[in-house]
Design an enzyme around this catalytic site. Structure first.
Site, PDB file in Angstrom:
ATOM      1  N   TYR A   1      43.311  -8.747   9.567  1.00 45.92           N
ATOM      2  CA  TYR A   1      43.127  -8.718  11.021  1.00 45.92           C
ATOM      3  C   TYR A   1      44.466  -8.729  11.761  1.00 45.92           C
ATOM      4  O   TYR A   1      45.346  -9.544  11.483  1.00 45.92           O
ATOM      5  CB  TYR A   1      42.295  -9.922  11.514  1.00 45.92           C
ATOM      6  CG  TYR A   1      42.316 -10.022  13.031  1.00 45.92           C
ATOM      7  CD1 TYR A   1      41.583  -9.124  13.795  1.00 45.92           C
ATOM      8  CD2 TYR A   1      43.107 -10.952  13.680  1.00 45.92           C
ATOM      9  CE1 TYR A   1      41.622  -9.164  15.181  1.00 45.92           C
ATOM     10  CE2 TYR A   1      43.167 -11.013  15.056  1.00 45.92           C
ATOM     11  CZ  TYR A   1      42.421 -10.104  15.810  1.00 45.92           C
ATOM     12  OH  TYR A   1      42.479 -10.134  17.174  1.00 45.92           O
TER      13      TYR A   1
ATOM     14  N   HIS B   1      48.870  -5.891  27.033  1.00 53.13           N
ATOM     15  CA  HIS B   1      48.448  -7.250  27.343  1.00 53.13           C
ATOM     16  C   HIS B   1      49.311  -7.918  28.427  1.00 53.13           C
ATOM     17  O   HIS B   1      48.998  -9.026  28.858  1.00 53.13           O
ATOM     18  CB  HIS B   1      48.496  -8.112  26.074  1.00 53.13           C
ATOM     19  CG  HIS B   1      47.346  -7.872  25.142  1.00 53.13           C
ATOM     20  ND1 HIS B   1      46.983  -6.620  24.727  1.00 53.13           N
ATOM     21  CD2 HIS B   1      46.476  -8.733  24.542  1.00 53.13           C
ATOM     22  CE1 HIS B   1      45.951  -6.704  23.906  1.00 53.13           C
ATOM     23  NE2 HIS B   1      45.618  -7.976  23.778  1.00 53.13           N
TER      24      HIS B   1
ATOM     25  N   ASN C   1      49.729 -14.408  20.595  1.00 55.05           N
ATOM     26  CA  ASN C   1      48.837 -15.513  20.261  1.00 55.05           C
ATOM     27  C   ASN C   1      49.660 -16.796  20.268  1.00 55.05           C
ATOM     28  O   ASN C   1      50.765 -16.843  19.715  1.00 55.05           O
ATOM     29  CB  ASN C   1      48.226 -15.310  18.885  1.00 55.05           C
ATOM     30  CG  ASN C   1      46.951 -14.481  18.923  1.00 55.05           C
ATOM     31  OD1 ASN C   1      46.294 -14.311  17.901  1.00 55.05           O
ATOM     32  ND2 ASN C   1      46.578 -13.964  20.079  1.00 55.05           N
TER      33      ASN C   1
ATOM     34  N   TYR D   1      42.820 -53.664  47.685  1.00 53.19           N
ATOM     35  CA  TYR D   1      42.879 -53.167  46.315  1.00 53.19           C
ATOM     36  C   TYR D   1      44.113 -52.314  46.041  1.00 53.19           C
ATOM     37  O   TYR D   1      44.650 -52.316  44.936  1.00 53.19           O
ATOM     38  CB  TYR D   1      41.644 -52.316  46.002  1.00 53.19           C
ATOM     39  CG  TYR D   1      40.366 -53.086  45.796  1.00 53.19           C
ATOM     40  CD1 TYR D   1      40.324 -54.470  45.855  1.00 53.19           C
ATOM     41  CD2 TYR D   1      39.176 -52.404  45.539  1.00 53.19           C
ATOM     42  CE1 TYR D   1      39.146 -55.159  45.670  1.00 53.19           C
ATOM     43  CE2 TYR D   1      37.986 -53.082  45.349  1.00 53.19           C
ATOM     44  CZ  TYR D   1      37.967 -54.464  45.416  1.00 53.19           C
ATOM     45  OH  TYR D   1      36.796 -55.136  45.237  1.00 53.19           O
TER      46      TYR D   1
ATOM     47  N   ARG E   1      46.605 -55.056  45.318  1.00 57.13           N
ATOM     48  CA  ARG E   1      46.195 -56.034  44.315  1.00 57.13           C
ATOM     49  C   ARG E   1      45.872 -55.378  42.971  1.00 57.13           C
ATOM     50  O   ARG E   1      46.050 -55.983  41.909  1.00 57.13           O
ATOM     51  CB  ARG E   1      44.971 -56.788  44.832  1.00 57.13           C
ATOM     52  CG  ARG E   1      44.540 -57.922  43.945  1.00 57.13           C
ATOM     53  CD  ARG E   1      43.439 -58.808  44.516  1.00 57.13           C
ATOM     54  NE  ARG E   1      42.701 -58.340  45.637  1.00 57.13           N
ATOM     55  CZ  ARG E   1      41.365 -58.398  45.761  1.00 57.13           C
ATOM     56  NH1 ARG E   1      40.653 -58.874  44.755  1.00 57.13           N
ATOM     57  NH2 ARG E   1      40.762 -57.988  46.840  1.00 57.13           N
TER      58      ARG E   1
ATOM     59  N   PHE F   1      44.913 -20.686  18.047  1.00 56.71           N
ATOM     60  CA  PHE F   1      45.391 -20.336  19.381  1.00 56.71           C
ATOM     61  C   PHE F   1      44.508 -20.910  20.480  1.00 56.71           C
ATOM     62  O   PHE F   1      44.818 -20.790  21.663  1.00 56.71           O
ATOM     63  CB  PHE F   1      45.425 -18.814  19.544  1.00 56.71           C
ATOM     64  CG  PHE F   1      44.149 -18.147  19.082  1.00 56.71           C
ATOM     65  CD1 PHE F   1      42.933 -18.412  19.691  1.00 56.71           C
ATOM     66  CD2 PHE F   1      44.166 -17.268  18.012  1.00 56.71           C
ATOM     67  CE1 PHE F   1      41.766 -17.799  19.262  1.00 56.71           C
ATOM     68  CE2 PHE F   1      42.998 -16.659  17.569  1.00 56.71           C
ATOM     69  CZ  PHE F   1      41.792 -16.929  18.208  1.00 56.71           C
TER      70      PHE F   1
ATOM     71  N   GLU G   1      35.313 -12.898  21.823  1.00 56.33           N
ATOM     72  CA  GLU G   1      35.959 -14.134  22.276  1.00 56.33           C
ATOM     73  C   GLU G   1      35.020 -14.790  23.285  1.00 56.33           C
ATOM     74  O   GLU G   1      35.205 -14.705  24.501  1.00 56.33           O
ATOM     75  CB  GLU G   1      37.343 -13.802  22.837  1.00 56.33           C
ATOM     76  CG  GLU G   1      38.225 -13.211  21.740  1.00 56.33           C
ATOM     77  CD  GLU G   1      39.445 -12.465  22.237  1.00 56.33           C
ATOM     78  OE1 GLU G   1      39.766 -12.573  23.435  1.00 56.33           O
ATOM     79  OE2 GLU G   1      40.081 -11.772  21.416  1.00 56.33           O
TER      80      GLU G   1
END
Length: 496
Positions: free
Chosen positions: A54, A84, A196, A278, A281, A327, A411
């Site tokens: 792959y 990409h 990746n 608060y 404190r 990844f 994906e």
């Protein structure tokens, strides 16, 4: 002295030191050996195997079943980086681009990625010469790695895209030619190894941890100043009441506030009130919870940046090339969402202390000016803090709750960790602004306690602050003073 990229554990502290001190990088001998051995193994594997691998001899994502001819493998990797490179939106800040380069180099140095030695060395050259690829903040789903921003980070290796060099954004081909560097010719697997990975998410996460550590210390220090300026009680910060609950961050916060106020005449004077609100404190409980969250997130991010996170993962010693999911950003997406909540809470409780200081209680004048009415005084800085806190609350919706399938369903679950990371960055900056506004108010309020003095540490802090931000007698333009306050706490040396 250079930092040797090696298999030794890379801590957040060391990363901070590398950035702040301008330390250069080089590869240790063992890193060179691991990178070289893995590349040689992969070349041999491709010569002997008939099975598709792959991303090395196949297409990507849902195109994983399409085999690629051997003479097109280099083109496959180049096409991957070009196609990409789709990060868009705001530019990634320079320090975070530097972190992306550092963390990508670290990830590739383990010898499980199959890259050429020259590719890693060129990334080191970029880091050492402060040649910063143009990367934008949007485009990653936080699974399959930070594909789009890492592609933009990688384009200049090929002589494509843009880089910032000596303050100018220029075509990378020009800068490479100026440096006498040839573009890298990517070999099989290399584009995938570069794209990746979780280095975009991790860079934002590491930057935010470094900032959060500082903000945590500042919150204790500025909170102590506010406590004294409000004439607050020190008893809630005593050891017995905090150690009995067993939370480390709570105990550490209480001790820090007591240390900051050691020797204060104001804290030692008899009190007319039995309790404080608060926001004063419960500083040990709230600030402490943020500390404990920060400790947890630091551990997770350190684990992440000390690992190869690309795909497939190559194991030369086992004769294995495994396509899996290292990844995927989920392990850090959830913690980064958590840290955003913690930092937002530091801002949330800080704004409440500001509100108390301007409320006209405890013998402080309304809005912290001697002549309220004629002067609005510190009315609107509290509005600004409230607005910022509200925005941070909106940013705390966990990005990791979402997932949108991609790549034709291959994906089908993504982490959205990149959105968690960039939201965390914004919350960190927001909290810094709110704490600066608290300092602006608390230093003003302290002057109405005179002639009593706070602790030596607090008085020294306020003295340094007064060199850049004056006491306000009558209304003046406030925004430059808020900006100076932000700059002051950003640069002020804070003890650990």
């Amino acid at each position: 002295m250079a930092h040797h990229i090696s298999s030794q554990w890379l801590t957040i502290d060391r990363v901070s030191q590398i950035l702040n001190e301008g330390i250069k990088l080089d590869l240790s001998d063992d890193a060179v050996e691991r990178i070289t051995r893995c590349r040689q193994y992969l070349d041999q594997k491709m010569e002997t195997t008939t099975e598709p691998i792959y991303g090395i001899t196949t297409g990507f994502g849902s195109l994983c079943n399409i085999s690629i001819d051997r003479d097109q493998l280099a083109t496959l990797q180049r096409n991957l980086v070009m196609s990409h490179a789709c990060s868009i939106g705001e530019r990634v800040p320079a320090d975070i681009v530097r972190l992306m380069l550092l963390l990508k180099i670290q990830s590739l140095s383990y010898g499980n990625s199959g890259v050429q030695l020259v590719t890693v060395q060129r990334l080191i050259d970029f880091f050492n010469h402060d040649i910063l690829p143009k990367v934008c903040q949007q485009g990653s789903l936080g699974a399959s790695g930070d594909l789009a921003p890492l592609a933009n980070l990688s384009l200049p290796l090929l002589g494509l895209g843009e880089v910032e060099y000596k303050g100018q954004l220029r075509p990378s081909a020009e800068v490479l030619a100026e440096m006498g560097w040839e573009p890298i010719s990517l070999q099989s697997k290399e584009g995938l190894a570069l794209l990746n990975g979780t280095q975009f998410m991790s860079a934002y996460g590491v930057w935010s941890i470094i900032k959060a550590r500082r903000l945590s210390r500042l919150a204790d220090l500025i909170g102590a100043l506010s406590l004294d300026a409000f004439d607050g009680r020190i008893e809630p910060f005593c050891d017995p009441v905090n150690t009995v609950r067993n939370h480390t961050g709570q105990v550490d916060t209480a001790r820090a506030v007591r240390r900051h106020l050691t020797g204060s005449q104001i804290v030692a004077q008899p009190k007319q009130h039995v309790q404080d609100p608060y926001s004063f404190r419960c500083m040990p409980q709230v600030h402490g919870a943020a500390k404990d969250t920060l400790s947890y997130v630091t551990r997770i991010l350190e684990e992440e940046i000390n690992a190869p996170t690309d795909n497939p993962t190559v194991f030369p010693e086992l004769d294995m090339v495994v396509s899996a999911g290292n990844f995927h950003g989920e392990p850090i997406a959830l913690p980064m969402d958590f840290l955003a909540v913690a930092l937002a809470e530091l801002g949330n409780i800080s704004e409440r202390r500001v509100y108390c200081l301007i409320s006209g209680k405890r013998n402080l004048p309304s809005f912290l000016v001697a002549k309220p009415g004629l002067n609005s005084g510190f009315m609107i800085p509290q509005y600004a803090a409230a607005s910022i806190v509200s925005q941070s609350k909106g940013l705390c919706w966990p990005a990791s709750c979402d997932s949108i399938p991609s790549s034709q369903g291959q994906e089908d679950h993504v982490s959205m960790g990149s959105n968690a990371a960039t939201k965390l960055y914004r919350v960190a900056l927001n909290t810094e602004r709110v704490l600066a506004i608290e300092l602006f108010n608390a230093a003003q309020a302290l002057e109405f306690r005179r002639p009593l003095r706070s602790s030596e540490e607090i008085e020294d802090l306020v003295g340094r602050y007064r060199r850049v931000v004056p006491f306000i007698d009558n209304d003046t333009v406030m925004y430059p003073l808020i900006e100076k306050s932000i700059e002051f706490i950003r640069n002020e040396k804070i003890a650990d």
